[in-house]
Write a protein that holds these residues in place. Structure first.
Motif, mmCIF file in Angstrom:
data_model
loop_
_atom_site.group_PDB
_atom_site.id
_atom_site.type_symbol
_atom_site.label_atom_id
_atom_site.label_comp_id
_atom_site.label_asym_id
_atom_site.label_seq_id
_atom_site.Cartn_x
_atom_site.Cartn_y
_atom_site.Cartn_z
ATOM 1 N N SER A 88 0.828 -1.208 0.000
ATOM 2 C CA SER A 88 0.000 0.000 0.000
ATOM 3 C C SER A 88 0.863 1.259 0.000
ATOM 4 O O SER A 88 1.917 1.325 0.643
ATOM 5 C CB SER A 88 -0.927 0.017 1.217
ATOM 6 O OG SER A 88 -0.206 0.297 2.399
ATOM 7 N N LYS A 89 0.415 2.262 -0.722
ATOM 8 C CA LYS A 89 1.223 3.468 -0.904
ATOM 9 C C LYS A 89 1.369 4.273 0.376
ATOM 10 O O LYS A 89 2.395 4.927 0.598
ATOM 11 C CB LYS A 89 0.633 4.314 -2.035
ATOM 12 C CG LYS A 89 0.842 3.679 -3.409
ATOM 13 C CD LYS A 89 0.261 4.511 -4.527
ATOM 14 C CE LYS A 89 0.656 3.950 -5.887
ATOM 15 N NZ LYS A 89 0.289 2.535 -6.060
ATOM 16 N N ILE A 90 0.341 4.252 1.227
ATOM 17 C CA ILE A 90 0.449 4.984 2.491
ATOM 18 C C ILE A 90 1.536 4.372 3.367
ATOM 19 O O ILE A 90 2.370 5.087 3.943
ATOM 20 C CB ILE A 90 -0.902 5.005 3.223
ATOM 21 C CG1 ILE A 90 -1.922 5.827 2.437
ATOM 22 C CG2 ILE A 90 -0.746 5.566 4.635
ATOM 23 C CD1 ILE A 90 -1.552 7.284 2.279
ATOM 24 N N ASN A 91 1.560 3.056 3.483
ATOM 25 C CA ASN A 91 2.596 2.409 4.286
ATOM 26 C C ASN A 91 3.962 2.512 3.615
ATOM 27 O O ASN A 91 4.989 2.596 4.302
ATOM 28 C CB ASN A 91 2.227 0.952 4.546
ATOM 29 C CG ASN A 91 1.130 0.813 5.579
ATOM 30 O OD1 ASN A 91 0.965 1.669 6.450
ATOM 31 N ND2 ASN A 91 0.338 -0.250 5.481
ATOM 32 N N GLN A 92 3.987 2.486 2.280
ATOM 33 C CA GLN A 92 5.245 2.746 1.585
ATOM 34 C C GLN A 92 5.800 4.103 2.000
ATOM 35 O O GLN A 92 6.990 4.239 2.305
ATOM 36 C CB GLN A 92 5.027 2.744 0.070
ATOM 37 C CG GLN A 92 4.878 1.391 -0.576
ATOM 38 C CD GLN A 92 4.707 1.520 -2.086
ATOM 39 O OE1 GLN A 92 4.951 2.572 -2.664
ATOM 40 N NE2 GLN A 92 4.299 0.441 -2.728
ATOM 41 N N TYR A 93 4.921 5.095 1.981
ATOM 42 C CA TYR A 93 5.368 6.439 2.338
ATOM 43 C C TYR A 93 5.867 6.482 3.774
ATOM 44 O O TYR A 93 6.886 7.129 4.077
ATOM 45 C CB TYR A 93 4.233 7.449 2.156
ATOM 46 C CG TYR A 93 4.659 8.852 2.499
ATOM 47 C CD1 TYR A 93 5.428 9.598 1.615
ATOM 48 C CD2 TYR A 93 4.338 9.415 3.734
ATOM 49 C CE1 TYR A 93 5.866 10.883 1.943
ATOM 50 C CE2 TYR A 93 4.765 10.690 4.066
ATOM 51 C CZ TYR A 93 5.530 11.416 3.170
ATOM 52 O OH TYR A 93 5.968 12.669 3.504
ATOM 53 N N PHE A 132 7.297 4.193 5.552
ATOM 54 C CA PHE A 132 8.594 3.543 5.748
ATOM 55 C C PHE A 132 9.702 4.074 4.844
ATOM 56 O O PHE A 132 10.883 3.928 5.174
ATOM 57 C CB PHE A 132 8.462 2.037 5.546
ATOM 58 C CG PHE A 132 7.755 1.326 6.669
ATOM 59 C CD1 PHE A 132 8.296 1.269 7.935
ATOM 60 C CD2 PHE A 132 6.519 0.721 6.450
ATOM 61 C CE1 PHE A 132 7.634 0.619 8.974
ATOM 62 C CE2 PHE A 132 5.850 0.069 7.473
ATOM 63 C CZ PHE A 132 6.411 0.018 8.745
ATOM 64 N N THR A 133 9.352 4.663 3.681
ATOM 65 C CA THR A 133 10.388 5.063 2.730
ATOM 66 C C THR A 133 10.397 6.558 2.406
ATOM 67 O O THR A 133 11.367 7.056 1.845
ATOM 68 C CB THR A 133 10.244 4.293 1.402
ATOM 69 O OG1 THR A 133 9.114 4.782 0.679
ATOM 70 C CG2 THR A 133 10.130 2.797 1.635
ATOM 71 N N GLY A 134 9.322 7.273 2.704
ATOM 72 C CA GLY A 134 9.264 8.688 2.380
ATOM 73 C C GLY A 134 8.831 8.981 0.961
ATOM 74 O O GLY A 134 8.897 10.129 0.512
ATOM 75 N N THR A 135 8.365 7.965 0.241
ATOM 76 C CA THR A 135 7.851 8.154 -1.111
ATOM 77 C C THR A 135 6.811 7.075 -1.374
ATOM 78 O O THR A 135 6.805 6.034 -0.714
ATOM 79 C CB THR A 135 8.978 8.093 -2.163
ATOM 80 O OG1 THR A 135 8.467 8.410 -3.465
ATOM 81 C CG2 THR A 135 9.632 6.719 -2.205
ATOM 82 N N MET A 136 5.894 7.324 -2.295
ATOM 83 C CA MET A 136 4.887 6.314 -2.633
ATOM 84 C C MET A 136 4.914 6.067 -4.136
ATOM 85 O O MET A 136 4.731 6.985 -4.929
ATOM 86 C CB MET A 136 3.490 6.725 -2.157
ATOM 87 C CG MET A 136 3.015 8.112 -2.552
ATOM 88 S SD MET A 136 1.311 8.444 -2.006
ATOM 89 C CE MET A 136 1.532 8.573 -0.230
ATOM 90 N N GLN A 137 5.152 4.812 -4.503
ATOM 91 C CA GLN A 137 5.331 4.462 -5.908
ATOM 92 C C GLN A 137 4.616 3.149 -6.227
ATOM 93 O O GLN A 137 4.024 2.509 -5.355
ATOM 94 C CB GLN A 137 6.830 4.323 -6.229
ATOM 95 C CG GLN A 137 7.678 5.523 -5.864
ATOM 96 C CD GLN A 137 7.283 6.796 -6.584
ATOM 97 O OE1 GLN A 137 6.724 6.760 -7.684
ATOM 98 N NE2 GLN A 137 7.560 7.946 -5.969
ATOM 99 N N ASP A 138 4.680 2.756 -7.488
ATOM 100 C CA ASP A 138 4.207 1.440 -7.908
ATOM 101 C C ASP A 138 5.343 0.471 -7.652
ATOM 102 O O ASP A 138 6.297 0.386 -8.428
ATOM 103 C CB ASP A 138 3.839 1.471 -9.389
ATOM 104 C CG ASP A 138 3.397 0.104 -9.905
ATOM 105 O OD1 ASP A 138 3.182 -0.807 -9.076
ATOM 106 O OD2 ASP A 138 3.285 -0.059 -11.138
ATOM 107 N N GLY A 139 5.256 -0.220 -6.540
ATOM 108 C CA GLY A 139 6.337 -1.129 -6.164
ATOM 109 C C GLY A 139 5.992 -1.880 -4.901
ATOM 110 O O GLY A 139 4.816 -1.981 -4.522
ATOM 111 N N MET A 140 7.006 -2.412 -4.254
ATOM 112 C CA MET A 140 6.788 -3.140 -3.006
ATOM 113 C C MET A 140 8.025 -3.017 -2.140
ATOM 114 O O MET A 140 9.154 -2.933 -2.621
ATOM 115 C CB MET A 140 6.459 -4.601 -3.278
ATOM 116 C CG MET A 140 7.582 -5.389 -3.901
ATOM 117 S SD MET A 140 7.138 -7.118 -4.107
ATOM 118 C CE MET A 140 8.654 -7.746 -4.855
#
Length: 396
Positions: free
Chosen positions: A34-39, A41-49
């Motif tokens: 999910s992009k919110i959790n990506q953001y 943990f990583t500070g960005t939200m992308q199409d990825g994992m």
């Protein structure tokens, strides 16, 4: 561009692994889609994992846009992939069980992922992520304070000057959206609730604010149409004697506050309606005083509910049979986060948690009275970061 500091990202990942070791000591790998959790943990939200092993560093595998991810994020391990196949090559031995966000990952994505990561079992990681996100760092609280300042200024100082007889709910919503963005609002209001759309929030004149809604909240509104039950009605026009109800979110760099403010336009409401509203404000303040480290949400809920008389409870937290069974909710990157001030939430509240408290009461032919503000848990109780105005601001 304000980037999430690397120390902040490292702290979040460390706390996640610590919590996983406590909750699921046998875990070997977790995957975040999910992009919110990506953001988070990583500070960005992308199409990825994001692949998070128990041992070793996490890697953010990005399909699109790798370039943007490396520009925005200070996360230490970002790699490009064309498909899950590329990421799978980095795993020497896949464990039998993988922890996923079972609340948000679609079956189709799950199937494509499992094709290249042939694990045997999947377990949820949602609760652990929610628990980690529930306790805000000072970095996060600073952003929420900024959102709260915007929220307070717009709803308490600017909206009273915007209300004009004959304007529609949609007119107010459109004007309010522009003002919010001009003042610093990020322009989007995010919810974790499945398949939930929202623009600003609920804006209603009079009885519109108790109109039925699929949204899991105390209030409602007519909306633009059955296809778009959002913003407000083009037909419902503001007239003297109306209760004006505005329940909207405000976000800064991802972090939200939630606030409800009410106004009396043209004339005062009946005394009994004002009394009910004032009781809601009292309830908010009582709950806020209980928001101390160690307090139990379910106990707060039961203590408040048991203290209210049957007449007040009849339309408390809704109208008629459309009542919700909570008094407040966690808030942060999403409007609706954990924990919730409700039954069955028995884990102790911690310092740094943030709650939106929203005691409200629906009144026939008048609308939804009550209040909502966002609070930070401190040793002395909840600190409101969205203001202390009791609402029912007179516009005469």
């Amino acid at each position: 561009m304000n980037k999430v500091p690397s120390a902040e990202l490292e702290s979040r990942m460390k706390r996640f692994k610590t919590q996983m070791n406590v909750s699921n000591p046998e875990w070997e790998i977790a995957v975040i889609f999910s992009k919110i959790n990506q953001y988070y943990f990583t500070g960005t939200m992308q199409d990825g994992m994001l692949l998070i092993p128990n041992e070793g560093d996490a890697t953010f595998w990005v399909r699109r846009s790798f370039e943007r991810a490396t520009y925005e994020s200070l996360f230490s391990q970002i790699k490009s992939m064309k498909s899950f196949r590329d990421a799978a090559k980095s795993i020497d031995k896949l464990p039998d069980t993988v922890y996923l966000e079972t609340e948000t990952v679609p079956l189709a994505v799950y199937g494509r992922f499992q094709k290249h990561f042939p694990f045997k079992d999947v377990k949820p990681v949602d609760t652990v992520v929610s628990a980690v996100r529930a306790v805000k760092s000072e970095y996060e609280l600073q952003l929420m304070r900024k959102a709260g300042q915007i929220h307070q200024h717009v709803l308490e100082d600017i909206v009273p000057e915007m209300l004009v007889e004959g304007m529609s709910e949609a007119d107010l919503a459109a004007e309010l959206f522009k003002v919010m963005v001009d003042e610093g609002h990020q322009g989007i209001t995010r919810f974790g609730m499945f398949d939930t759309e929202m623009v600003l929030g609920h804006i209603g004149f009079g009885e519109s604010s108790i109109y039925p809604s699929y949204f899991d909240g105390a209030s409602g509104n007519y909306g633009l149409s059955p296809a778009v039950p959002l913003l407000g009605s083009r037909e419902r026009k503001l007239k003297k004697g109306d209760l004006v109800y505005v329940d909207i979110g405000c976000g800064v760099e991802g972090y939200n506050t939630d606030k409800t403010m009410t106004y009396m336009f043209g004339n005062s409401l009946p005394h009994y309606a004002i009394d009910i509203h004032n009781k809601c404000v009292e309830v908010q303040n009582e709950i806020a005083a209980m928001l101390k480290p160690g307090a139990i949400p379910s106990q707060i809920y039961n203590q408040i509910i048991s203290s209210l008389d049957d007449d007040f409870l009849q339309n408390f937290m809704g109208f008629g049979d459309r009542k919700v069974k909570f008094l407040g909710h966690g808030i942060g990157l999403l409007i609706d986060e954990l924990p919730v001030i409700a039954e069955r939430f028995d884990n102790p509240i911690q310092k740094g948690m943030t709650f939106a408290l929203e005691p409200k009461n629906g009144i026939k032919n008048i609308g939804m009275v009550g209040i909502e503000n966002t609070f930070i848990v401190n040793s002395s109780g909840g600190e409101s970061i969205t203001g202390t105005n009791p609402g029912l601001i007179p516009i005469f």
